[in-house]
Structures are given as structure tokens and as C-alpha cells.
Design a protein around this motif. Structure first.
Motif, mmCIF file in Angstrom:
data_model
loop_
_atom_site.group_PDB
_atom_site.id
_atom_site.type_symbol
_atom_site.label_atom_id
_atom_site.label_comp_id
_atom_site.label_asym_id
_atom_site.label_seq_id
_atom_site.Cartn_x
_atom_site.Cartn_y
_atom_site.Cartn_z
ATOM 1 N N THR A 1 0.848 -21.681 14.612
ATOM 2 C CA THR A 1 -0.519 -21.686 14.098
ATOM 3 C C THR A 1 -0.523 -21.818 12.574
ATOM 4 O O THR A 1 0.091 -21.009 11.875
ATOM 5 N N PHE A 2 -1.213 -22.873 12.108
ATOM 6 C CA PHE A 2 -1.297 -23.131 10.669
ATOM 7 C C PHE A 2 -2.661 -22.684 10.145
ATOM 8 O O PHE A 2 -3.689 -23.079 10.697
ATOM 9 N N PRO A 3 -2.701 -21.868 9.082
ATOM 10 C CA PRO A 3 -3.987 -21.599 8.428
ATOM 11 C C PRO A 3 -4.314 -22.753 7.473
ATOM 12 O O PRO A 3 -3.480 -23.115 6.640
ATOM 13 N N ILE A 4 -5.489 -23.350 7.628
ATOM 14 C CA ILE A 4 -5.896 -24.470 6.771
ATOM 15 C C ILE A 4 -6.989 -23.966 5.837
ATOM 16 O O ILE A 4 -8.117 -23.723 6.271
ATOM 17 N N PRO A 5 -6.688 -23.778 4.536
ATOM 18 C CA PRO A 5 -7.614 -23.080 3.639
ATOM 19 C C PRO A 5 -8.893 -23.847 3.291
ATOM 20 O O PRO A 5 -9.895 -23.229 2.981
ATOM 21 N N ALA A 6 -8.876 -25.178 3.329
ATOM 22 C CA ALA A 6 -10.098 -25.948 3.000
ATOM 23 C C ALA A 6 -10.315 -26.967 4.101
ATOM 24 O O ALA A 6 -10.120 -28.163 3.902
ATOM 25 N N PRO A 7 -10.721 -26.520 5.292
ATOM 26 C CA PRO A 7 -10.700 -27.407 6.458
ATOM 27 C C PRO A 7 -11.751 -28.506 6.454
ATOM 28 O O PRO A 7 -11.641 -29.459 7.210
ATOM 29 N N GLY A 8 -12.772 -28.411 5.573
ATOM 30 C CA GLY A 8 -13.842 -29.419 5.582
ATOM 31 C C GLY A 8 -14.947 -29.005 6.537
ATOM 32 O O GLY A 8 -15.053 -27.831 6.897
ATOM 33 N N ARG A 9 -15.745 -29.997 6.959
ATOM 34 C CA ARG A 9 -16.954 -29.650 7.727
ATOM 35 C C ARG A 9 -16.692 -29.410 9.208
ATOM 36 O O ARG A 9 -17.479 -28.779 9.881
ATOM 37 N N MET A 10 -15.629 -29.932 9.724
ATOM 38 C CA MET A 10 -15.201 -29.703 11.116
ATOM 39 C C MET A 10 -16.290 -29.991 12.142
ATOM 40 O O MET A 10 -16.428 -29.272 13.125
ATOM 41 N N GLU A 11 -17.084 -31.050 11.897
ATOM 42 C CA GLU A 11 -18.149 -31.378 12.854
ATOM 43 C C GLU A 11 -17.575 -31.685 14.228
ATOM 44 O O GLU A 11 -16.631 -32.456 14.352
ATOM 45 N N GLY A 12 -18.140 -31.077 15.232
ATOM 46 C CA GLY A 12 -17.732 -31.364 16.608
ATOM 47 C C GLY A 12 -16.455 -30.654 17.045
ATOM 48 O O GLY A 12 -15.949 -30.914 18.131
ATOM 49 N N VAL A 13 -15.927 -29.750 16.192
ATOM 50 C CA VAL A 13 -14.705 -29.026 16.565
ATOM 51 C C VAL A 13 -15.093 -27.701 17.229
ATOM 52 O O VAL A 13 -15.847 -26.915 16.663
ATOM 53 N N ARG A 14 -14.611 -27.458 18.451
ATOM 54 C CA ARG A 14 -14.935 -26.226 19.202
ATOM 55 C C ARG A 14 -13.717 -25.318 19.286
ATOM 56 O O ARG A 14 -12.592 -25.811 19.360
ATOM 57 N N LYS A 15 -14.014 -24.006 19.339
ATOM 58 C CA LYS A 15 -12.926 -23.030 19.477
ATOM 59 C C LYS A 15 -12.135 -23.300 20.762
ATOM 60 O O LYS A 15 -12.723 -23.555 21.812
ATOM 61 N N ASP A 16 -10.825 -23.264 20.624
ATOM 62 C CA ASP A 16 -9.880 -23.543 21.709
ATOM 63 C C ASP A 16 -9.984 -24.985 22.246
ATOM 64 O O ASP A 16 -9.467 -25.291 23.323
ATOM 65 N N GLY A 17 -10.664 -25.836 21.471
ATOM 66 C CA GLY A 17 -10.745 -27.250 21.849
ATOM 67 C C GLY A 17 -9.790 -28.069 20.998
ATOM 68 O O GLY A 17 -9.231 -27.583 20.012
#
Ligand code: ADP
Ligand code: MG
Length: 359
Positions: free
Chosen positions: A266-282
Motif C-alpha cells: 500500500t502506497f500513500p499518495i500525498p497529492a492524489p488529485g481530484r480522483m473523479e470516479g474512484v471508489r473505495k476498494d475499486g
């Protein structure tokens, strides 16, 4: 100079062969500030020229409005809109000499002769064309002809300049120097400009703001930095520069950081952006530029095998297989860094501040 506003403009063409409707521009909203240089960037056929032609008045929107300054220009003909266009084909008059080509727009306006002479000479000097007055277009190089086209566009002191791929006919070196020249001129004159190109590096170099179009719609806009560093979609990330996409699973947020699982880690991404359409565990992907991946021999969670190494002088470009996913890595200053060869086992580190998470 004045701003331009496109309000919900759509252009539908009837296809001449099938008679079917084709939506070339699909509900576009765009606001160009006074003095700003905005570029429409997108693949061929995405509706850039059609958008430009609706501003110039050579094409009417099927619906929506165009404002130049405060004025709705729906009923204003092209020659009364205060705009000038510069094309790839220069569109110079072959039978007029350079001076007459530049003076043309002022003659059409029937200005007094002394004013025509004064303004034409001033623009000839501005564009470094002094001494070429008596030559004809076919006696000039491509770069000089493009300068004449530009001089002819600015001599009428338009409030908006429109450029449709003006540098496409020039060879690479000249294109770069004309590009810088054009940018400097636009800044100096402060004329609101809309520039159309399909060349991403040209768009990045010349613009205050880049508007990316695809299939008649705007998919993202922002400063060159924002567009490169914060792409909102795989299309934009791919279209502007090069991008790697590493498949993973989004495991939720930890404060400001997105936690993304790749390769069982698991990588922590400190500035992930807007993440539109990204769902938890998806599913999601880590998007990272080739220069933001570091290679080392030390053990790490992203092991790979070099499948290609290409030396360019200023950089070495590697293709590294992460399982069956190819990752492109650019290493600058090859003289100062460890060089790898095809078949070498390496480990990749992502510069985490430069990683974005996309659907
Ligand atoms: P771009 O400048 O981005 O390459 P254009 O704005 O020229 O794209 O064209 C967008 C789409 O609209 C294309 O698919 C093109 O074929 C179509 N198109 C442009 N002008 C017309 C027209 N006069 N009649 C029918 N279709 C057109
Ligand atoms: Mg075009």
C-alpha cells in the motif's frame, strides 16, 4: 483589446454524404480574459477550427452565444468584429508586394493615406520586415511569409487575434523560434488571443491557459503547469507529454493521502488529485510521468526488469516491465547516474508528490 465569452455554443453539421447530423462542437463554455493567450489543443477533428470560425463569424453556432467584449456578436459580420485571423497557409496576396499585403486591411478601411503609411511602416518594423517592402510573397522564406501574415493581422489593431495552426508548415527549428517570437509579440501588444494547435509542446510553450478538446467538448483546462501536473483523465495525461498508468486498488484516505494498493503493497499518495470516479476498494491507477520514477538496485515494493534502454544524450529512456505492465522511465544526466542494460533487475521508486490517482 477585449475578452471573449463562449456561452453554451453548439455546432451541428449535416453530413453531405449521409445527410445525418454531426455534432462538431458540443455545448462549449469558455471565457478568455482581456489580454490572455488561450490555446485550444486537441486531436484533428475535435472541433477546434469550428470553434474559432464561430468567433470570427465565418460560421454561425447552431445554438449558444458568442460575446466579444460585452457585445453579443450574433448579428455582427466577420469584418466588423474587431478580430484578425492568422492561418497555416498564410493567405498572402501573391500579386501584391509585402508592403501592400500589410497595408491591405487599412486600405479596406479607407483610412487616410498618411495614416496607412505610418501604421504599415510601424508594423513592418515591429515584425522585422523593413527592407522587404518591394518583394513579393514567393520571394520570401516560410518564416518570413508567416511574419508578413502576422503583420497583416496586427496592423488593423484588432481586439482579438485568432490563430489556426499558424506554424504547421514550418520545419521544427523555425517553428520553435517563430513560436517564441509570436508569444513575445502577443505579450508586448497585450492582444487577447485564441490559438489552435494539435501540437502539445507548442500549446505548453505559448499559452497562459490550455484548453483540451476531444470530440467537440472541453475535457480540461488550466495553466500549462496544472495540465501537466494535474491531469484529470487518462486522455489528458496521455495527450500532454508521456504518462505511466500503474493499475491498483484504492483503499481509502489517510488524512490528505490516498492509500493505493499495488503489487500487494500500500502506497500513500500525498497529492492524489481530484480522483473523479474512484471508489473505495475499486480499481484505480497511479499516474506518474517518466521523469518521476527513480531506478535503483535496492530492494523495494516495485521490482522490474529492464526491457529496453535508449540513449538520447540528455537522457536515457528505459522501459521497465512491472509484471506484464511496461513502465517508461526517463533518467536525465546519464553521465552522473548508474546506467542499466536490458535484462537488469531494478527497483522503482515513485516520487510520491508527483503521483496522481485516476479512475
Ligand atoms: P479540428 O480543427 O479540431 O481538426 P474541425 O473543427 O475542422 O476540427 O472539424 C470538426 C468536425 O466537424 C470534423 O469531423 C469535420 O469533419 C466536421 N466538419 C467541419 N466543417 C464541416 C462542414 N462544413 N460540414 C460538415 N462537417 C464539417
Ligand atoms: Mg482545424
Amino acid at each position: 483589446s477585449s475578452g471573449v465569452v463562449l456561452k453554451d455554443i453548439t455546432k451541428i453539421f449535416q453530413q453531405p454524404d449521409t445527410g445525418k447530423d454531426f455534432v462538431a462542437v458540443d455545448h462549449i463554455n469558455l471565457n478568455i480574459q482581456d489580454g490572455e493567450m488561450v490555446t485550444l489543443l486537441g486531436p484533428s477533428g475535435c472541433g477546434k477550427t469550428t470553434t474559432l470560425r464561430m468567433i470570427s463569424g465565418f460560421e454561425y453556432p447552431t445554438s449558444g452565444s458568442v460575446f466579444i467584449g460585452e457585445r453579443d456578436v450574433a448579428k455582427v459580420p466577420p469584418n466588423k468584429r474587431g478580430i484578425s485571423m492568422v492561418f497555416q497557409s498564410y493567405a498572402l496576396f501573391p500579386h501584391l508586394n509585402i508592403w501592400e499585403n500589410v497595408a491591405y486591411g487599412l486600405k479596406v478601411e479607407k483610412l487616410p493615406q498618411d495614416e496607412i503609411v505610418r501604421r504599415t511602416n510601424a508594423v513592418m518594423e515591429l515584425m522585422q520586415l523593413t527592407g522587404m517592402e518591394r518583394r513579393f510573397p514567393n520571394q520570401l522564406s516560410g518564416g518570413q511569409q508567416q511574419r508578413v501574415a502576422l503583420a497583416r493581422a496586427v496592423v488593423i489593431e484588432p481586439s482579438v487575434l485568432l490563430f489556426d495552426e499558424p506554424l504547421s508548415n514550418l520545419d521544427a527549428k523555425l517553428r520553435e523560434s517563430m513560436r517564441d517570437e509570436l508569444r513575445a509579440l502577443q505579450k508586448r501588444l497585450g492582444i487577447t488571443s485564441l490559438y489552435v494547435t494539435h501540437d502539445q509542446s507548442e500549446a505548453m510553450a505559448i499559452s497562459d491557459r490550455v484548453v483540451i478538446m476531444k470530440d467537440g467538448v472541453i475535457c480540461q483546462q488550466g495553466s500549462p503547469t496544472e495540465i501537466y501536473e494535474q491531469p484529470g483523465s487518462r486522455f489528458v495525461a496521455n495527450f500532454i507529454g508521456k504518462a505511466n498508468f500503474i493499475d491498483g486498488t484504492f483503499r481509502g484516505m489517510d488524512g490528505e493521502s490516498a492509500l493505493v494498493e499495488v503489487n500487494g503493497h500500500t502506497f500513500p499518495i500525498p497529492a492524489p488529485g481530484r480522483m473523479e470516479g474512484v471508489r473505495k476498494d475499486g480499481p484505480c491507477c497511479l499516474t506518474v510521468r517518466p521523469e518521476s520514477v527513480l531506478l535503483s538496485e535496492e530492494e523495494g515494493p516495485l521490482p522490474g526488469v529492464i526491457s529496453r534502454a535508449t540513449y538520447y544524450g540528455a537522457k536515457v529512456e528505459y522501459e521497465v516491465m512491472l509484471g506484464d505492465q511496461p513502465i517508461i522511465v526517463e533518467v536525465y544526466n546519464p553521465q552522473l547516474t548508474r546506467r542499466f542494460a536490458e535484462g537488469d533487475r531494478v527497483h522503482m521508486t515513485l516520487v510520491d508528490r508527483c503521483v496522481r490517482v485516476l479512475a
